[in-house]
Design a protein around this motif. Structure first.
Motif, PDB file in Angstrom:
ATOM      1  N   ASP A  63       0.860  -1.188   0.000  1.00 42.98           N
ATOM      2  CA  ASP A  63       0.000   0.000   0.000  1.00 42.98           C
ATOM      3  C   ASP A  63       0.893   1.234   0.000  1.00 42.98           C
ATOM      4  N   ASP A 103      -0.076  -7.848  -2.613  1.00 43.01           N
ATOM      5  CA  ASP A 103       0.099  -6.987  -3.779  1.00 43.01           C
ATOM      6  C   ASP A 103      -1.211  -6.348  -4.243  1.00 43.01           C
ATOM      7  N   CYS A 104      -1.873  -5.625  -3.358  1.00 42.21           N
ATOM      8  CA  CYS A 104      -3.159  -5.013  -3.711  1.00 42.21           C
ATOM      9  C   CYS A 104      -3.124  -3.497  -3.665  1.00 42.21           C
ATOM     10  N   GLY A 105      -1.946  -2.917  -3.426  1.00 43.91           N
ATOM     11  CA  GLY A 105      -1.864  -1.456  -3.341  1.00 43.91           C
ATOM     12  C   GLY A 105      -2.797  -0.938  -2.268  1.00 43.91           C
ATOM     13  N   ARG A 148      -7.581   1.527  -9.762  1.00 39.33           N
ATOM     14  CA  ARG A 148      -6.351   1.740 -10.554  1.00 39.33           C
ATOM     15  C   ARG A 148      -5.259   0.738 -10.190  1.00 39.33           C
ATOM     16  N   ASN A 149      -5.410   0.050  -9.037  1.00 39.50           N
ATOM     17  CA  ASN A 149      -4.516  -1.056  -8.677  1.00 39.50           C
ATOM     18  C   ASN A 149      -5.062  -2.375  -9.200  1.00 39.50           C
TER      19      ASN A 149
END
Length: 188
Positions: free
Chosen positions: A138, A162-164, A169-170
């Motif tokens: 994040d 890995d999901c921002g 937009r991620n």
């Protein structure tokens, strides 16, 4: 018995149809829940009191069939709302995604939301089902803030790699872990 109600609370610069909210709404409705995603006022320039007022008008009374999923700034907003509820009006549960309860260094404009601490113990005592989800990459809310948030809430912490910030937009237009936890919680 009335059907369970779910409120999905969006965050800063977002709205009811952003990110994975429409997907979760449809999936939760398929489970028989009544789902509301309130449009909190002026999400580009949020004000704590205005958001609390909007949530109060939208949710009304809370009971053990009332559930909240918050994203980012929507997390602390939902918990502050729950802190205001009188004894006996306790929610069934909360799932907090990329939540925080302290200043976020890159976002000083949100500091007013943290100016008065929320009562985590009250939430722990009165909301039986709690979970916090964060992403280890994040780039908006440092994962350590979400970890500390989960510790305050005495809630299981789910760290996804890995999901921002869980934004469209991620690539985040679905969030199956939230649905999985919600399904599990409402059956308990």
């Amino acid at each position: 018995m009335a059907s369970p109600r779910l409120f999905i609370i969006h965050g800063y610069t977002a709205g009811p149809h952003h990110h994975w909210f429409d997907w979760l709404k449809a999936e939760a409705e398929a489970l028989g829940m009544t789902v509301t995603v309130p449009a909190l006022p002026d999400s580009q320039h949020p004000e704590k009191e205005a958001w609390q007022t909007a949530l109060t008008e939208c949710v009304g009374e809370v009971d053990n069939q009332t559930w909240f999923v918050g994203h980012s700034l929507g997390c602390i907003t939902a918990l502050r709302y729950l802190n205001q509820q009188p004894a006996g009006q306790d929610a069934g549960g909360v799932i907090m995604v990329a939540g925080f309860s302290e200043a976020v260094p890159p976002l000083p404009e949100l500091d007013t939301f943290m100016s008065v601490p929320f009562d985590a113990n009250r939430v722990v005592q009165r909301v039986p089902h709690r979970a916090v989800i964060a992403s280890l990459n994040d780039d908006i809310v440092p994962p350590v803030l979400s970890l500390r948030f989960s510790q305050q809430l005495n809630a299981p912490f789910y760290a996804l790699p890995d999901c921002g910030h869980f934004l469209s937009r991620n690539g985040m237009t679905e969030l199956p872990l939230v649905l999985q936890l919600l399904s599990q919680f409402i059956k308990e």
